[in-house]
Design an enzyme around this catalytic site. Sequence first.
Site, PDB file in Angstrom:
ATOM      1  N   HIS A 111      60.107  37.349 -25.643  1.00  0.00           N
ATOM      2  CA  HIS A 111      59.979  37.626 -24.206  1.00  0.00           C
ATOM      3  C   HIS A 111      60.842  36.679 -23.356  1.00  0.00           C
ATOM      4  CE1 HIS A 111      56.467  40.052 -25.272  1.00  0.00           C
ATOM      5  NE2 HIS A 111      55.870  39.027 -25.793  1.00  0.00           N
ATOM      6  N   ASP A 112      60.539  35.397 -23.395  1.00  0.00           N
ATOM      7  CA  ASP A 112      61.197  34.451 -22.483  1.00  0.00           C
ATOM      8  C   ASP A 112      62.656  34.175 -22.835  1.00  0.00           C
ATOM      9  OD1 ASP A 112      58.119  32.534 -22.067  1.00  0.00           O
ATOM     10  OD2 ASP A 112      58.814  34.393 -21.151  1.00  0.00           O
ATOM     11  N   THR A 169      59.555  32.092 -16.393  1.00  0.00           N
ATOM     12  CA  THR A 169      59.052  32.679 -17.648  1.00  0.00           C
ATOM     13  C   THR A 169      57.541  32.531 -17.764  1.00  0.00           C
ATOM     14  OG1 THR A 169      59.369  30.609 -18.868  1.00  0.00           O
ATOM     15  CG2 THR A 169      61.221  32.189 -18.850  1.00  0.00           C
ATOM     16  N   ASP A 219      55.660  28.201 -18.510  1.00  0.00           N
ATOM     17  CA  ASP A 219      54.281  27.836 -18.904  1.00  0.00           C
ATOM     18  C   ASP A 219      54.297  27.537 -20.413  1.00  0.00           C
ATOM     19  OD1 ASP A 219      52.671  31.093 -19.428  1.00  0.00           O
ATOM     20  OD2 ASP A 219      54.788  30.539 -19.579  1.00  0.00           O
ATOM     21  N   ASP A 235      58.479  30.230 -24.371  1.00  0.00           N
ATOM     22  CA  ASP A 235      59.101  29.417 -23.311  1.00  0.00           C
ATOM     23  C   ASP A 235      59.920  28.303 -23.958  1.00  0.00           C
ATOM     24  OD1 ASP A 235      56.231  30.316 -22.483  1.00  0.00           O
ATOM     25  OD2 ASP A 235      57.272  30.071 -20.577  1.00  0.00           O
ATOM     26  N   PHE A 259      51.001  39.747 -19.380  1.00  0.00           N
ATOM     27  CA  PHE A 259      50.287  38.482 -19.178  1.00  0.00           C
ATOM     28  C   PHE A 259      50.724  37.730 -17.913  1.00  0.00           C
ATOM     29  CE2 PHE A 259      47.770  34.919 -20.435  1.00  0.00           C
ATOM     30  CZ  PHE A 259      48.497  33.791 -20.071  1.00  0.00           C
ATOM     31  N   ASN A 260      52.024  37.478 -17.728  1.00  0.00           N
ATOM     32  CA  ASN A 260      52.471  36.650 -16.589  1.00  0.00           C
ATOM     33  C   ASN A 260      52.016  37.232 -15.260  1.00  0.00           C
ATOM     34  OD1 ASN A 260      53.744  34.696 -18.132  1.00  0.00           O
ATOM     35  ND2 ASN A 260      55.730  35.751 -18.094  1.00  0.00           N
ATOM     36  N   ASN A 280      50.168  30.235 -20.221  1.00  0.00           N
ATOM     37  CA  ASN A 280      49.812  30.204 -21.657  1.00  0.00           C
ATOM     38  C   ASN A 280      48.779  29.102 -21.916  1.00  0.00           C
ATOM     39  OD1 ASN A 280      51.534  32.232 -22.646  1.00  0.00           O
ATOM     40  ND2 ASN A 280      53.280  30.834 -22.539  1.00  0.00           N
TER      41      ASN A 280
HETATM   42  O1  RIB Z   1      53.735  38.538 -21.715  1.00  0.00           O
HETATM   43  C1  RIB Z   1      54.582  37.570 -22.269  1.00  0.00           C
HETATM   44  C2  RIB Z   1      54.720  36.408 -21.348  1.00  0.00           C
HETATM   45  O2  RIB Z   1      53.456  35.772 -21.169  1.00  0.00           O
HETATM   46  C3  RIB Z   1      55.640  35.309 -21.916  1.00  0.00           C
HETATM   47  O3  RIB Z   1      56.248  34.628 -20.850  1.00  0.00           O
HETATM   48  C4  RIB Z   1      54.689  34.413 -22.627  1.00  0.00           C
HETATM   49  O4  RIB Z   1      55.192  33.064 -22.737  1.00  0.00           O
HETATM   50  C5  RIB Z   1      53.510  34.444 -21.692  1.00  0.00           C
HETATM   51  O5  RIB Z   1      53.774  33.517 -20.632  1.00  0.00           O
HETATM   52 CA    CA Z   2      55.978  32.192 -20.735  1.00  0.00          CA
END
Ligand code: RIB
Ligand code: CA
Length: 320
Positions: A248-249, A131, A6, A11, A173-174, A35
Amino acid sequence: MLLDCDTGVDDALALILALRSPELDVLGVTTVSGNCHVDLATRNTLLVLEQLRLPQPPPVARGCDRPLHLPLQTATDVHGRDGLGGITALTGADGRRRYPEPALTPTGATGPEPMVDLARAHGQSLTLLCTGPLTNLATALALDRRAMAGVERVVFMGGAIRVPGNVTPVAEFNIAVDPHAAQAVLDSGLPLVMVPLDVTTRTVLTEAALQAAAARRFGWLSRLVLDLTAGYMAFHREAVGVAGALMHDPLTVGELLAPSLTHKTPLSVGVECEGALTRGMTVADLRSRPTGRRPAPNVEVAMEVEAPRFLDLFLERATG
Ligand code: RIB
Ligand code: CA
């Protein structure tokens, strides 16, 4: 591998790391709303691919534009309105955009079909790297479970086991964007590796480390990564009190490049899909039980990470 993303800032960093790593063969990219809306995530992915000056960029297909059952929630506060930390507003001395709209275009196929097609074509030699919210994978499973069950492994960034969430006190979030999709993936029986906030919040790329690496190996790639992360680092400094970019990604790509970077624990994990306070929470059964009485694990969860070694790997590949 297939990258399902996203595209947002981290990413984009994951895409750069994957495409600058000769060990990986990026067969395709699918995009998903998270995102930012999937149309923007698709444009962002194509823009970054174009900047990487690849002789043969992987095909990019536009995936699902909304979660299975919930209204879309985005994270423009974190990734900027353009989803790329504001780099589309940057101009050079000549007043022209430093990062223009990409000439590259997405493939005609949309939704889950591109992911299913790659799974059918590559089966056991394909790793899915997710991701963003898991909407595309959940939809692909509903479309052709048998084809999806044939992939080698799914590595996804998502969840929080022993640490707080980031978009709510308990949800990452994801997963929070599409909890129903995450539950469907966890119920699928596919070989899953989860890369949660427990490890990704320990992989912090500081401004100082990035600037030192960029100074050692300056060039268009260092410039791109510096520009991509400037706004993202500012967000984390102000909103999260962290002086750097949470990787994160990119850590999910690190999991493919060097699985020894993390220590994984097989766990039984479910997703809260209803709770007023807890929707999107990943609930792991951590109760100690005699071996024979433990619930069957459905995912390998990365709970420890050698953060400095990962950050060195990222800087080695993503500057120059
Ligand atoms: O929580 C972090 C994740 O949520 C990452 O993948 C960031 O890009 C968002 O998508
Ligand atoms: Ca992401």
